[in-house]
Design an enzyme around this catalytic site. Structure first.
Site, short mmCIF file in Angstrom:
data_model
loop_
_atom_site.label_atom_id
_atom_site.label_comp_id
_atom_site.label_asym_id
_atom_site.label_seq_id
_atom_site.Cartn_x
_atom_site.Cartn_y
_atom_site.Cartn_z
N ASP A 238 3.64 28.46 27.36
CA ASP A 238 3.88 29.29 26.19
C ASP A 238 3.87 30.77 26.53
OD1 ASP A 238 4.10 27.44 23.88
OD2 ASP A 238 2.16 26.77 24.63
N GLU B 26 6.52 20.97 14.25
CA GLU B 26 5.74 20.84 15.48
C GLU B 26 4.37 21.46 15.24
OE1 GLU B 26 6.78 21.61 19.84
OE2 GLU B 26 8.60 22.13 18.75
#
Ligand code: PLP
Lengths: 401, 255
Positions: free
Chosen positions: B57, B46
């Site tokens: 995040d 990723e």
């Protein structure tokens, strides 16, 4: 259907929507499915209006400011949101949302704050309802709005510093969203402006709409007409402006003037005048106009006023801007300071720095003698005393020279 | 067939993917990290596209993104870095970023670039499903790109089934209802959740992410789904140890 109300998909024209990680989808959906029914219920309306009257002190006065009117040669009314309990319009929204949160059975309330007014208003209603309250606030704002930090703590809220980015409102909002993602089930995110994913912008606008609802009958009482010629309000995220504009949006004869913070000047690189410097993009879950670079990285904004120091505007305002329905003006730090001192001298009212931006455009407009203007005085200046004292000292030093 | 689906066919279990932040710890580490992870035996990658306001995040990835942005990373630099090593990389690459980056870059131009550097899968956690269905599905398909959706313990069965139908790579199973961040353990509630998803008999491959940080958590998760993505733990590791010893990190986890 009004051109300026949100559509059934959560959009104002091309702006709005809900651009959120899947982790937040159930929360936002729950709110979307329920908010209108709750707000429109008799029980909610009764309690909301009762609290606004007996706890907040509404209706707030609509005051024809005689000396300001004389100076600028127009009929200038001030909508005195500064006289609300807790000192700003923010409480109209927090009273409404706390009732919604209670209805949804949420026990843990989180909020972001810039100037601290929304944080104080949230901590206040949480104290009233005996709910846990956590307020996220940029580290920079914690310093420049110290009295409000102290108030929040005294009210029992936990104040958490946001230390990323410019350490201001945008970053506090990021932290609040992160917290929400981590505690989705028990937490209600009490957003402080007409920003965020649908349905927040519409919900907050409806809860602030009491401002223009009162303006209508107050103007009728005082001038014989419900409509002013012009309404002026400052725009951070845009909640006080949304409330002041709400019931006039479809009356195109009423000019709606939104005032953004120019900081050190539009082209100084230190500004928060989103409509002038921004492009279409997505911030905090909604498609709107925001300040960003060519790669979509959000630009750090700047304003002396913590409540206007935000790189986006609510989607309703992006739509008012793009459609031309709203007139977008701006004021620099210094112009706002000068306007604050002017109002204080002329009318004996110390305004919040945010509201001073709205006052500051009077001198930039072509006013007519019989023009009826309402300025939404969104808050009082107690929280800004330190900034005002600095300015006062500068002025005194200048006078000595 | 896309590389990633070929991979899933050949290796249905214990798939290991690693998320890394492009341009971190140093601007030009991107290519070293990719080559290092492939050499260490990671199955697919990723590629994190650093964003100023990464709301899905946790602190580790947020901090690494802000360092990378200060290092001068941007989409053009990333695409150039990927172009440089295109012929040396064989494992599938996924790009993970935020919707605003794609919109501002120009969605079509973004897709074109992805295709030309060999990215065939996208994770855009804040792109609404309805927007994908109405606008981007067709555009992505034109450039051979498939989109990955996330599901969480709160996602309804109805929505999971809808996502399953729309998916032609894998479903990203968010392991905890949490932002990314190394947590240390997998709880019984999380295992119940994996088993519940499995009981739906979905057609898509299931890859878990968020909170997988060690051999223990990796093994546990792989008992229930097809594989896992390690993010924050790796980013933390290269932040502290640099990019020359990636092999040691990966071996510790996949054995
Ligand atoms: C007094 C006052 N006015 C205005 C604002 C700006 O917010 P909005 O644009 O949502 O009204 C704030 C925000 O903190 C405020 O405290």
């Amino acid at each position: 259907m009004s051109k300026f109300q949100v559509d059934e998909h959560g959009y104002y024209g091309q702006f709005g929507g809900a651009y959120i990680p899947e982790l937040l989808y159930p929360n936002v959906k729950e709110l979307e499915d329920n908010y209108l029914e709750i707000i429109n219920s008799e029980a909610f309306q009764k309690e909301y209006l009762y609290l606004l009257k007996q706890y907040v002190g509404r209706p707030t006065p609509l005051y024809l400011a005689p000396n300001l009117s004389k100076k600028y040669g127009a009929h200038i009314y001030l909508k005195r949101e500064d006289l609300n309990h807790t000192g700003a319009h923010k409480v109209n929204n927090t009273i409404g949302q706390i009732l919604i949160a209670k209805h949804l059975g949420k026990k843990r309330i989180i909020a972001e704050t810039g100037a601290g007014q929304h944080g104080v208003a949230t901590a206040t209603v949480c104290a009233l309802m005996n709910l846990e309250c956590i307020v996220f606030m940029g580290e920079v704002d914690i310093k420049r709005q110290a009295p409000n930090v102290a108030r929040m703590k005294m009210l029992g809220a936990k104040v958490v510093a946001a230390t990323s980015g410019s350490k201001t409102l945008k970053d506090a909002t990021n932290e609040a969203i992160r917290d929400w993602i981590q505690h989705p089930e028990e937490t209600y995110y009490l957003i402080g402006s007409v920003v965020g994913p649908h349905p927040y912008p519409d919900m907050v606008a409806r809860l602030q709409a009491i401002i223009s609802e009162e303006m209508k009958w107050q103007l009728k009482e005082q001038t014989g007409k419900e409509n002013p010629d012009t309404i002026i309000a400052c725009v951070g995220g845009g909640s006080n402006a949304a409330g002041a504009f709400y019931h006039y949006m479809d009356d195109e004869e009423v000019a709606l003037v939104a005032v953004e913070a120019a900081g050190l000047g539009i082209n100084s690189g230190e500004s928060a005048a989103t409509s002038q410097l921004g492009q279409v993009g997505v911030i905090h879950g909604s498609k709107t106009i925001l300040m960003q670079d060519e790669y979509g990285q959000i630009t750090e904004p700047y304003s002396i006023s913590a409540g206007l120091d935000y790189p986006g505007v609510g989607p309703l305002h992006a739509h008012l801007f793009e459609s031309g329905r709203g007139t977008f003006m701006n004021a620099t730090d210094q112009e706002a300071l000068d306007a604050a001192f002017e109002l204080t001298e002329l009318e004996g009212i110390i305004p919040a720095l945010e509201s001073s931006h709205a006052l500051a455009v009077l001198g930039k407009m072509d006013l007519k003698k019989d023009q009826v203007i309402v300025i939404n005085l969104s808050g009082r200046g107690d929280k800004d005393l330190e900034t005002y004292i600095n300015e006062l000292e500068k002025r005194e030093a200048r006078n000595h020279e | 067939m896309s590389k990633i689906n070929q991979l899933f066919k050949e290796k249905p279990n214990r798939l290991c993917s690693v998320y890394f932040t492009s341009g971190y710890p140093n601007l030009n580490d991107t290519t070293t990290v990719i080559k290092g992870l492939e050499a260490a035996g990671v199955d697919f990658l990723e590629v994190g596209l650093p964003y100023s306001d990464p709301m899905a995040d946790g602190p580790t990835i947020q901090e690494s993104s802000s360092v990378a942005l200060k290092n001068g990373i941007n989409l053009d630099v990333i695409f150039n870095q990927l172009e440089e090593i295109k012929d040396e990389v064989n494992i599938p690459l996924i790009a993970m970023g935020y919707f605003n980056q794609v919109v501002r870059y120009g969605a079509e131009r973004f897709c074109q670039k992805c295709q030309s550097v060999g990215i065939e899968t996208l994770v855009l956690p804040d792109m609404p499903m309805i927007e994908y269905e109405n606008t981007y599905k067709a555009m992505f398909a034109k450039y051979g790109l498939s989109n990955v959706f996330l599901i969480t313990p709160q996602t309804s069965e109805e929505r999971i089934r809808k996502i399953d139908e729309m998916t032609d790579a894998f479903i990203y199973v968010v392991a905890s209802s949490s932002i990314t961040g190394a947590k240390g353990t997998i709880s019984n509630a999380q295992i119940d959740y994996f088993n519940r998803i499995k009981s739906y008999n979905l057609k898509s491959t299931l890859i878990a992410g968020f909170g997988i940080s060690s051999k223990d958590t990796f093994d546990t998760v792989c008992n229930h789904v097809n594989g896992a993505i390690i993010g924050s733990a790796f980013v933390k590791y290269i932040g502290a140890n640099g990019v020359d010893n990636i092999d040691a990190f990966v071996k510790d986890i996949i054995g």
